[in-house]
Design a protein around this motif. Structure first.
Motif, mmCIF file in Angstrom:
data_model
loop_
_atom_site.group_PDB
_atom_site.id
_atom_site.type_symbol
_atom_site.label_atom_id
_atom_site.label_comp_id
_atom_site.label_asym_id
_atom_site.label_seq_id
_atom_site.Cartn_x
_atom_site.Cartn_y
_atom_site.Cartn_z
ATOM 1 N N SER A 1 9.397 10.410 -11.707
ATOM 2 C CA SER A 1 9.678 8.997 -11.454
ATOM 3 C C SER A 1 9.852 8.620 -10.456
ATOM 4 C CB SER A 1 10.774 8.291 -11.814
ATOM 5 O OG SER A 1 11.958 9.395 -11.668
ATOM 6 N N LEU A 2 9.795 7.857 -9.625
ATOM 7 C CA LEU A 2 9.587 6.980 -8.874
ATOM 8 C C LEU A 2 11.357 6.305 -7.648
ATOM 9 C CD1 LEU A 2 7.492 5.287 -5.947
ATOM 10 C CD2 LEU A 2 8.511 3.254 -7.129
ATOM 11 N N ASN A 3 11.901 6.275 -8.759
ATOM 12 C CA ASN A 3 12.695 7.002 -8.003
ATOM 13 C C ASN A 3 13.774 8.257 -7.658
ATOM 14 O OD1 ASN A 3 13.971 3.862 -8.247
ATOM 15 N ND2 ASN A 3 14.934 4.477 -10.228
ATOM 16 N N ALA A 4 13.275 8.887 -8.826
ATOM 17 C CA ALA A 4 13.538 10.695 -7.933
ATOM 18 C C ALA A 4 12.565 10.601 -7.571
ATOM 19 C CB ALA A 4 13.074 11.387 -9.337
ATOM 20 N N GLU B 1 0.866 -1.423 -0.044
ATOM 21 C CA GLU B 1 -0.074 -0.054 0.406
ATOM 22 C C GLU B 1 0.985 0.943 -0.187
ATOM 23 O OE1 GLU B 1 -3.294 2.601 -0.149
ATOM 24 O OE2 GLU B 1 -3.080 0.468 -0.544
ATOM 25 N N LEU B 2 2.003 1.107 0.638
ATOM 26 C CA LEU B 2 2.858 2.197 1.482
ATOM 27 C C LEU B 2 3.579 2.579 -0.685
ATOM 28 C CD1 LEU B 2 4.249 4.816 2.407
ATOM 29 C CD2 LEU B 2 5.755 2.951 3.582
ATOM 30 N N HIS B 3 4.077 1.399 -1.256
ATOM 31 C CA HIS B 3 4.836 1.533 -2.898
ATOM 32 C C HIS B 3 2.625 2.169 -3.333
ATOM 33 C CE1 HIS B 3 6.776 -0.884 -5.533
ATOM 34 N NE2 HIS B 3 6.574 0.183 -5.953
ATOM 35 N N ARG B 4 2.073 1.045 -4.012
ATOM 36 C CA ARG B 4 0.950 2.295 -4.421
ATOM 37 C C ARG B 4 1.000 3.464 -4.093
ATOM 38 N NH1 ARG B 4 -3.629 3.663 -4.554
ATOM 39 N NH2 ARG B 4 -3.752 3.756 -2.373
ATOM 40 N N GLN B 5 1.179 4.194 -2.590
ATOM 41 C CA GLN B 5 0.633 5.573 -2.793
ATOM 42 C C GLN B 5 1.948 6.284 -2.968
ATOM 43 O OE1 GLN B 5 0.145 5.442 1.807
ATOM 44 N NE2 GLN B 5 -1.912 4.913 1.808
ATOM 45 N N ALA B 6 3.087 5.931 -3.150
ATOM 46 C CA ALA B 6 4.349 6.588 -2.905
ATOM 47 C C ALA B 6 4.605 6.823 -4.810
ATOM 48 C CB ALA B 6 5.526 6.068 -2.606
ATOM 49 N N ALA B 7 4.174 5.760 -5.124
ATOM 50 C CA ALA B 7 4.267 5.926 -6.850
ATOM 51 C C ALA B 7 2.893 6.333 -7.379
ATOM 52 C CB ALA B 7 3.507 4.821 -7.247
ATOM 53 N N LEU B 8 1.893 6.298 -6.753
ATOM 54 C CA LEU B 8 1.144 7.644 -7.763
ATOM 55 C C LEU B 8 1.507 8.973 -6.951
ATOM 56 C CD1 LEU B 8 -1.992 5.814 -6.064
ATOM 57 C CD2 LEU B 8 -1.712 5.864 -8.661
ATOM 58 N N ALA B 9 1.484 9.686 -6.180
ATOM 59 C CA ALA B 9 2.725 10.528 -5.194
ATOM 60 C C ALA B 9 3.047 11.369 -6.315
ATOM 61 C CB ALA B 9 3.046 10.808 -4.215
#
Length: 112
Positions: A96-99, A81-89
């Motif tokens: 990018s998720l990395n940035a 869920e945190l992965h999803r929230q980070a990707a959406l943010a």
């Protein structure tokens, strides 16, 4: 006072054993175990330098490439869920998720 020591792109931790009255540490950021110790700051520094030099010489003699610490990539495991929230943010900010993760780490590392 810093709890780290640096030499030839390697970083070592510094700890003190009151029981043994000795400073000791290990090289961090690599899988190989390289440790060092000394009963004074000067002795600890010398043993750290010697340990790194011996590691590099051993790698050269055996034809192995020495590990480079802190290569700039690492694997992080977080809750889905945190992965999803980070990707959406990240996406909402045009990153990018990395940035996005790099920004979050940089922001937190630089906090007092």
């Amino acid at each position: 006072m810093s709890n780290y020591i640096h030499y030839r792109d390697y970083t070592g931790s510094i700890e003190f054993s009151e029981e043994d009255a000795v400073f000791h540490g290990k090289v961090i950021g690599i899988k190989n175990m390289i440790s060092f110790e000394g009963d004074s700051a000067k002795a600890l520094t010398e043993d750290f330098h010697n340990a790194v030099d011996e590691y590099l010489e051993l790698c050269e003699k055996s034809g192995k490439q020495p590990e480079k610490p802190f290569k700039g990539s690492f694997n992080v495991r977080i809750q889905p869920e945190l992965h999803r929230q980070a990707a959406l943010a990240a996406s909402a900010r045009g990153l990018s998720l990395n940035a996005f993760v790099e920004y979050a780490i940089r922001h937190n590392v630089n906090q007092p």
